[in-house]
Every structure is written in C-alpha cells, then in structure tokens.
Design an enzyme around this catalytic site. Sequence first.
Site, short mmCIF file in Angstrom:
data_model
loop_
_atom_site.label_atom_id
_atom_site.label_comp_id
_atom_site.label_asym_id
_atom_site.label_seq_id
_atom_site.Cartn_x
_atom_site.Cartn_y
_atom_site.Cartn_z
N HIS A 126 55.44 36.49 29.78
CA HIS A 126 56.11 36.02 30.99
C HIS A 126 55.68 34.58 31.27
O HIS A 126 54.47 34.27 31.33
CB HIS A 126 55.72 36.88 32.19
CG HIS A 126 56.30 38.27 32.18
ND1 HIS A 126 57.20 38.71 31.24
CD2 HIS A 126 56.09 39.33 33.02
CE1 HIS A 126 57.55 39.97 31.50
NE2 HIS A 126 56.88 40.37 32.56
N CYS A 158 53.09 42.53 36.24
CA CYS A 158 52.85 41.58 35.15
C CYS A 158 53.20 40.14 35.53
O CYS A 158 52.52 39.19 35.11
CB CYS A 158 53.60 42.02 33.90
SG CYS A 158 55.25 42.65 34.22
P1 NAP Z 1 58.51 52.63 29.37
O1 NAP Z 1 58.50 51.90 28.08
O2 NAP Z 1 59.80 53.07 29.92
O3 NAP Z 1 57.52 53.90 29.27
C1 NAP Z 1 57.44 54.86 30.29
C2 NAP Z 1 56.46 55.96 29.91
O4 NAP Z 1 56.42 56.91 30.98
C3 NAP Z 1 56.84 56.73 28.64
O5 NAP Z 1 55.66 57.09 27.95
C4 NAP Z 1 57.51 57.99 29.21
O6 NAP Z 1 57.38 59.12 28.35
C5 NAP Z 1 56.67 58.21 30.45
N1 NAP Z 1 57.40 59.00 31.44
C6 NAP Z 1 58.62 58.76 32.00
N2 NAP Z 1 58.94 59.74 32.87
C7 NAP Z 1 57.92 60.62 32.85
C8 NAP Z 1 57.66 61.85 33.52
N3 NAP Z 1 58.52 62.37 34.41
N4 NAP Z 1 56.49 62.50 33.29
C9 NAP Z 1 55.60 61.99 32.40
N5 NAP Z 1 55.79 60.83 31.71
C10 NAP Z 1 56.93 60.16 31.95
O7 NAP Z 1 57.84 51.73 30.53
P2 NAP Z 1 56.71 50.59 30.40
O8 NAP Z 1 57.31 49.26 30.37
O9 NAP Z 1 55.72 50.98 29.37
O10 NAP Z 1 56.04 50.67 31.84
C11 NAP Z 1 55.12 51.68 32.20
C12 NAP Z 1 54.60 51.39 33.61
O11 NAP Z 1 53.89 50.15 33.60
C13 NAP Z 1 55.72 51.24 34.64
O12 NAP Z 1 55.29 51.78 35.86
C14 NAP Z 1 55.91 49.73 34.72
O13 NAP Z 1 56.45 49.32 35.93
C15 NAP Z 1 54.49 49.23 34.54
N6 NAP Z 1 54.31 47.90 33.97
C16 NAP Z 1 55.02 47.52 32.87
C17 NAP Z 1 54.78 46.27 32.32
C18 NAP Z 1 55.52 45.78 31.10
O14 NAP Z 1 55.32 44.59 30.73
N7 NAP Z 1 56.33 46.58 30.45
C19 NAP Z 1 53.83 45.43 32.87
C20 NAP Z 1 53.12 45.85 33.99
C21 NAP Z 1 53.37 47.10 34.52
P3 NAP Z 1 58.57 59.59 27.33
O15 NAP Z 1 58.54 58.61 26.17
O16 NAP Z 1 58.14 60.95 26.95
O17 NAP Z 1 59.84 59.52 28.10
#
Ligand code: NAP
Length: 354
Positions: free
Chosen positions: A250, A157
């Site tokens: 950001h 991001c």
């Molecule tokens: P988050 O809020 O922590 O969400 C993580 C998700 O992954 C949840 O739905 C979780 O499910 C699932 N998960 C975790 N462990 C798992 C497993 N072992 N098997 C299946 N599902 C699993 O994270 P986020 O910020 O949304 O980020 C998600 C991805 O996008 C990451 O790789 C991050 O680096 C990337 N990203 C994030 C952003 C941002 O602005 N946040 C921007 C660009 C990229 P449960 O709820 O069931 O635990």
Amino acid sequence: MTGSANEGSDRRIPVAVLGATGAVGQTFVRLLDGHPLFRLAEVAASERSAGQSYREAASWREGTLPDAIGELIVKTCDPEVVESRIVFSALDASAALSVEQAFARAGAVVLSNARSHRMDADVPLVIPEVNPDHLALIDLQRSERGWPGAIVTNANCAVTVVALALAALRETFGVRSVFVATLQALSGAGYPGVASLDAIGNVVPYIGGEEEKIQIELTKLYGTLTESGIEHASIPVTAHANRVPVVNGHTACLSVALERTAPVPEIEAALSSWTGADVCTGLPSAPEQPTIVLDEPNRPQPRLDVDAGNGMSVVIGRVRPDPIFDVRLVALSHNTVRGAAGGSILNAEVMGRL
Ligand code: NAP
C-alpha cells in the site's frame, strides 16, 4: 498428521492461525515457518475448508509451502477444537466478532487483524513501535469482560503505513493535520479479492470503510493510556482510498501540516533515525529500521521496495516542501506483512517481553 507440526523436542510456543487459508492467513503461515519463538501447530478456517489438508484447502500464493504445514488438517475455528493458547486471527470480519470472543472466553490470547474489535474501548489497538503501552488495556478488558484470555488488535493495513510514516513527525515536530491519498494493493482485498476485469488497467476510487478507518484508528493509536482507557488524540485527517493493480504494498501520498515546520533534511533525518519504542529492539520480527528514507526521486515503488526489512519496514521517499501544508512525502508498506500478519506476530513478541 492430525493437525500439528514440528512437535517432539521443540520448545517453542505452539500457536494457531484462524483464517489460515486466506491472504493474510497464508502470510502468517509463511512468517511463522521457522519462527524462533512460535511453532505453527494448528491451522483453522471455515466449514468449507475444515477437514481438508492445508495443501488442499488453501490456494497457496506465498512461495514454497513447507511440507509439514501442507499436511496439517484444517480445523474449525472452535476453541474446543483448537488447542493452542496463542491464536493469530486472519478471519473475515463477519466471523471474527463472535469467534475471537469465544477464544478469549476460553482463555486464549487472540491477536487479530479483523476490524471487529479494533475500536472497542477495552481492546488494545497496537503498532508496537508506536504504542506498546496500550497493551496494558488487557487488564481492563479481563476485568470488564470476565474472561481469562484477551483480544489484541493491530491496525488496518492502510492505517499502519500512515501511522508509521507520521510517528517520527509527531514525536519530533508535532502534527497538526494530514491529507492522505492511498494506492492500495489487490491483496488488501483478500483472495481471490477484486475481479480481474475491475482490477487490470484500472483504478477503483473506493474501498468500503477504508477512509473512515484511516481517520478514526489514528486517533486511538496515538491516544494516551489512562486508568479508564485510551484518551483519543485529536488529529484532523482527510483520506482518499484507491485500489490499484499492484499485487502487494500500500502506497500513501501524504501532505502534513506540522506544529513546528523544519527544512526537508531535518525532516528526513527525523524519519530515517526513528527507531520507535525500545521494547521492540532485537525482537525476531522487528526491522532494524521501522522507517527507511530513500533519496531517489522515483521511489518508493511496490515492485522494488515492498520487501524492505522483510516486509516490516515502511519505505519513505519524495520528502519535499508542501505549498499548502508543510511537507509532502510518499510512504509504502507491505499490507499483508507489516499491515497484517507481521504486525500481529510482532505484537505477540512484544507481549512476551513485557
Ligand atoms: P480472505 O483472503 O478473504 O480470507 C478470509 C479467511 O477467513 C479465510 O481463511 C476464510 O476461510 C476465513 N473465513 C471466512 N468466513 C469464515 C467463517 N464463517 N468461519 C471461519 N473462517 C472463515 O481475507 P484476508 O484478506 O486474508 O483478510 C483477513 C482479515 O484480515 C480480514 O478481517 C481483513 O479485513 C483483515 N486484513 C486484511 C489485510 C490484507 O492486506 N489482506 C490487511 C489487514 C487486515 P475459507 O478459506 O475456509 O473460506
């Protein structure tokens, strides 16, 4: 309901969101609601959430949750359980590596936000206005990995806001080197993310791995597609990444050395007239202006500007001369929309057009 919404005579392509309960997953769910080409048919997450209704499993933070989506039963991230062949991944990187490969092996096209495959030589890392031609790497990926599906990634991001802010400068003037300091929103750390006692009234001058991503992913994004893969661009970048108590958006403060320097009005004109690759024109998620320039001296601000272009435009301001480099500017973009879910959906829309 057993796990699909809005079926019947709906002719849109059914899609799934993996990691649908998290911060990015929820943004996918919101953006896919009413999408003209894709129908959100399935949501999946970890074993912790599987089997619950989406309403129960997600700590919903994105406005009104559509009833039909709230009733979907959350599935496991298993390609034998998830039926959709277009799969948006908002998985934590710990799960993404193996899960995304399993889906590609099973024939799904995976559009991923995780870092796990971004720098793989045969995996496209794409911001559609910048390098849609890199999607051709899919052929190499399929022949090398022997799978019928594909993995396509979008950039980190913070990288996204920097890459879009620099794109017009690279095309018009050439970029020699870049200094960037980011002020990154709390939602960038997922949900529940940073502990409130660390976040409120504070700045955390460290985001693990982020500075390296800014420095490395740009070289691939701006790289040249060749028959054997991407020839990385050389672009010296030094980055400082900071977490600040902002909910979404950001901000990147950039100082840029140009190959050919130019007066500020010419630089602003290049930034505001930049439209990016033609293939994006008219697509449902493509903003009319990928980069918007504001004149006000105190903009952009996350609270005022983060939703510009439905969260898909990068808002730029404070374009001014730099006494060491050539030009300074401030750029802002929505991290979970342009920097994640919206960027992925636009990638899928572009793939449908190529
Ligand atoms: P988050 O809020 O922590 O969400 C993580 C998700 O992954 C949840 O739905 C979780 O499910 C699932 N998960 C975790 N462990 C798992 C497993 N072992 N098997 C299946 N599902 C699993 O994270 P986020 O910020 O949304 O980020 C998600 C991805 O996008 C990451 O790789 C991050 O680096 C990337 N990203 C994030 C952003 C941002 O602005 N946040 C921007 C660009 C990229 P449960 O709820 O069931 O635990």
